[in-house]
Design a protein around this motif. Structure first.
Motif, mmCIF file in Angstrom:
data_model
loop_
_atom_site.group_PDB
_atom_site.id
_atom_site.type_symbol
_atom_site.label_atom_id
_atom_site.label_comp_id
_atom_site.label_asym_id
_atom_site.label_seq_id
_atom_site.Cartn_x
_atom_site.Cartn_y
_atom_site.Cartn_z
ATOM 1 N N SER A 517 -45.864 103.056 -49.245
ATOM 2 C CA SER A 517 -45.882 101.973 -49.945
ATOM 3 C C SER A 517 -47.042 101.186 -50.336
ATOM 4 C CB SER A 517 -44.928 101.112 -49.350
ATOM 5 O OG SER A 517 -45.380 100.643 -47.780
ATOM 6 N N ASN A 518 -47.957 101.194 -49.137
ATOM 7 C CA ASN A 518 -49.190 100.612 -49.242
ATOM 8 C C ASN A 518 -50.561 101.373 -48.926
ATOM 9 O OD1 ASN A 518 -48.157 97.943 -49.826
ATOM 10 N ND2 ASN A 518 -47.553 97.698 -47.757
ATOM 11 N N GLU A 519 -51.415 101.395 -49.915
ATOM 12 C CA GLU A 519 -52.485 102.182 -49.907
ATOM 13 C C GLU A 519 -53.525 101.468 -48.760
ATOM 14 O OE1 GLU A 519 -56.423 103.919 -52.213
ATOM 15 O OE2 GLU A 519 -54.435 103.327 -53.147
ATOM 16 N N PRO A 520 -53.959 102.520 -47.529
ATOM 17 C CA PRO A 520 -54.642 101.785 -46.545
ATOM 18 C C PRO A 520 -56.019 101.543 -47.117
ATOM 19 C CG PRO A 520 -54.459 104.248 -46.319
ATOM 20 C CD PRO A 520 -53.675 103.944 -47.584
ATOM 21 N N VAL A 521 -56.752 100.705 -46.367
ATOM 22 C CA VAL A 521 -58.091 100.352 -46.562
ATOM 23 C C VAL A 521 -59.225 100.728 -45.493
ATOM 24 C CG1 VAL A 521 -59.794 98.439 -46.866
ATOM 25 C CG2 VAL A 521 -57.373 98.458 -47.789
ATOM 26 N N ILE A 528 -57.105 100.226 -42.123
ATOM 27 C CA ILE A 528 -56.371 98.877 -42.166
ATOM 28 C C ILE A 528 -55.009 99.144 -42.871
ATOM 29 C CG2 ILE A 528 -56.302 96.511 -43.142
ATOM 30 C CD1 ILE A 528 -59.572 96.236 -42.660
ATOM 31 N N VAL A 529 -53.884 98.932 -42.083
ATOM 32 C CA VAL A 529 -52.493 99.189 -42.837
ATOM 33 C C VAL A 529 -52.070 97.883 -42.994
ATOM 34 C CG1 VAL A 529 -50.403 100.533 -42.571
ATOM 35 C CG2 VAL A 529 -52.501 101.514 -41.682
ATOM 36 N N SER A 530 -51.517 97.644 -44.268
ATOM 37 C CA SER A 530 -50.752 96.588 -44.564
ATOM 38 C C SER A 530 -49.237 96.669 -44.129
ATOM 39 C CB SER A 530 -51.081 96.263 -45.999
ATOM 40 O OG SER A 530 -52.214 96.003 -46.517
ATOM 41 N N ILE A 531 -48.952 95.540 -43.321
ATOM 42 C CA ILE A 531 -47.596 95.501 -42.739
ATOM 43 C C ILE A 531 -46.640 94.158 -43.441
ATOM 44 C CG2 ILE A 531 -46.052 95.771 -40.831
ATOM 45 C CD1 ILE A 531 -47.720 98.028 -41.109
#
Length: 605
Positions: A517-521, A528-531
């Motif tokens: 769902s969210n591309e990591p940085v 960095i994983v967006s939660i």
């Protein structure tokens, strides 16, 4: 033909001294008469047939007696006592509240109270079954009960004190009558049998006393019935036949079968009991009572709780000494469970038979448990003796340690390796270590430390990463290593897509949704994983170890870490109300609110 008078009436106590089993009540009343401290109202409460109305009548006769004895008893010969015994006394009034419970009945009683006694000192009013009075009748009686004339004394009797208004209770002296003890009832029946020239035995009288459940009137009624049944020869056999009571011998015989594990004879005996007309529920209750008596007979201090005759008591003591305490407790519990489940069971006979079969197997279970305990103790003794033998020969231990293998050169380990803990403890002469292992295999035991000396002892880094020296299974552990190979963004994204595909293939839906769902940085070596919520964060924490092990091994960099970052969830489309739309318009043009107020306009819902 002379009219027959039942024993409950014929031998009703006429003095305080002849009252059975209520010495605490009679002693208090005699002292109150002696010290001239009679209350204006008494409340006698307790079970049926224990002497409440009898004590009330004795008190009424005694306080008006003109020639009291030294023991504060009525003489029975004066004019007042004679008129009371013949039922012609004008100073004694008895009201049955069960049939006279209205307000009019109480008002009529209050009118009578106003008339003073013509002869004697007191007028006594006994109200039996007073709890049957209506609330209105109670309220009409309150004032008179609280402030009666000096010559009026009220005696209330009831079996259900909790149904009486608290305002009535507070105006009375309350006397609680106890259930009469089995021995007291049995001795009283023996005295009556002696007066009537009836032959009895103690076992039969004890059975009657137990069946009466603390009520002397019930015991006397059963006694009259059995005397007629046996033609004035009351025996134990006649009592149990007439009262439909299961013989003690059945329970003693059944307990012998249970302790010996004889299932066949146990079921046959139970079938015989059913054929004799006894109910299964009564049988299991009686069996539970039998086990209770066996348990009580185990201790000398509790033997007095056996409410049976002396002959039966000796049988209980003999069987109790031969029975195992564990058997008695377990069988008592099984009988209690059977009693609880009996009424809800569709096959009630099978319910009792299952309980009896379980009881038959209790001795074998106890024996098996004792055998296992003995074996454990033998093993402990063997271990202790072997430990002492090893401590006596320290030289042999040093020789064994000197024979352990020595690794002279470092062992190159390119990938994580799992070594069985038993191999490490046993220190074998030859250790074979595989050169490689699939990077995704779960590693649950601490790997060998990677050091220049090739030591078999884990390093401090391994303990910080969750290593387990004892070899316990504590779930997947982090793979340790020292590789720090650089990688590009494209290489990282390729590995990340492999993680997504791996989660999809393993049906880890929540992890697949989170990763895709969210591309990591990528910030250095931090991913960095967006939660969006706590649930996704918990999912990531559960899979974090395996995810990191895969990424680190693929990119050959063990400094990589996963960091979570909370973000606001995406706003979903929703239907705006008129109030929301108006607020939006006012935010754009504040003069719109002034226009609404000037024209006194309202918003539509």
């Amino acid at each position: 033909m002379e009219n027959f008078i039942v024993s409950a009436r014929k031998y009703r106590p006429a003095t305080f001294e002849t009252v059975v089993g209520q010495q605490h009540i009679t002693g208090t009343l005699k002292n109150a008469i002696k010290n001239n401290q009679l209350a204006q109202a008494f409340l006698f409460c307790g079970p049926r047939g224990v002497g409440k109305t009898t004590c009330a009548r004795i008190l009424a006769k005694t306080i008006n007696c003109t020639s009291l004895t030294a023991e504060q008893e009525a003489c029975g010969t004066c004019e007042s006592c004679q008129s009371f015994q013949s039922g012609h006394s004008f100073n004694f009034h008895e009201l049955d509240a069960a049939s006279n419970n209205s307000v009019d009945d109480i008002r009529s009683l209050i009118e009578q109270v106003r008339i003073p006694p013509q002869a004697g000192k007191y007028k006594i009013y006994i109200i039996d079954e007073v709890h049957m009075l209506s609330t209105s009748a109670f309220n009409a009686f309150l004032k008179t009960l609280e402030e009666p004339p000096s010559y009026a004394i009220f005696i209330l009797a009831t079996t259900e004190k909790h149904k009486i208004l608290p305002t009535i209770l507070s105006r009375c002296q309350i006397f609680d009558f106890n259930r009469i003890q089995v021995d007291d009832i049995s001795n009283h029946l023996a005295k009556i049998a002696e007066r009537e020239s009836i032959s009895t035995d103690n076992d039969g009288l004890h059975i009657i006393a137990q069946k009466a459940d603390g009520g002397l009137r019930d015991a006397l009624s059963m006694f009259d019935q059995i005397v007629s049944y046996t033609n004035r020869n009351v025996t134990y056999k006649a009592v149990i036949d007439n009262l439909n009571i299961l013989d003690y011998d059945y329970y003693f015989k059944l307990t012998d079968f249970l302790t010996s594990g004889d299932v066949s004879n146990t079921l046959l005996l139970f079938n015989e009991i059913l054929n004799n007309g006894f109910d299964g529920n009564n049988f299991i209750n009686g069996l539970a009572g039998h086990f209770r008596n066996l348990l009580v007979g185990k201790d000398n201090q509790t033997i007095q709780l056996l409410e049976v005759s002396e002959n039966i008591k000796q049988k209980y003591l003999a069987q109790s000494n031969g029975a195992n305490l564990g058997f008695i407790l377990t069988a008592l519990n099984l009988a209690n469970q059977c009693d609880l489940n009996y009424k809800n069971s569709k096959n009630q006979r099978l319910q009792v038979e299952l309980a009896l079969i379980k009881m038959c197997h209790i001795p074998s279970v106890i024996q098996l448990a004792n055998t296992a305990t003995d074996q454990d103790q033998d093993k402990k003794k063997t271990l202790v003796s072997s430990g002492e033998a090893q401590s006596v020969k320290p030289k042999d231990q040093s020789e064994v340690k000197s024979e352990s293998p020595k690794v002279s050169s470092p062992i190159p380990v390119e990938k994580p390796v799992a070594v069985a803990q038993e191999a490490v403890k046993a220190a074998p002469t030859k250790v074979e270590i595989p050169n490689s292992m699939p990077p995704t295999s779960p590693i649950k035991i601490q790997p060998l430390a990677k050091s220049t000396g090739g030591s078999l002892i884990p390093s401090l880094t391994d303990f910080s990463n969750g290593g387990n020296l004892e070899g316990e299974d504590k779930g997947p552990q982090y793979v340790s290593g020292s590789d720090k190979q650089a990688f590009t963004q494209d290489q990282f994204m390729a590995v990340w897509k492999q993680c997504i595909a791996k989660a999809n293939a393993e049906d880890k839906i929540h992890l697949f949704t989170l990763l895709s769902s969210n591309e990591p940085v990528l910030d250095g070596y931090d991913i960095i994983v967006s939660i969006e919520n706590i649930a996704l964060e918990s999912t990531l924490q559960d899979e974090k170890i395996e995810l990191l092990n895969f990424i680190r091994s693929q990119l050959k960099n063990f400094d990589i870490q996963i960091v979570t970052k909370r973000i606001e969830p995406k706003q979903s489309n929703r239907i705006y109300s008129n109030k929301d739309k108006y607020a939006y318009l006012v935010e754009k043009n504040p003069q719109l609110e002034e226009l609404r107020k000037r024209f006194n306009l309202d918003l539509l819902p």
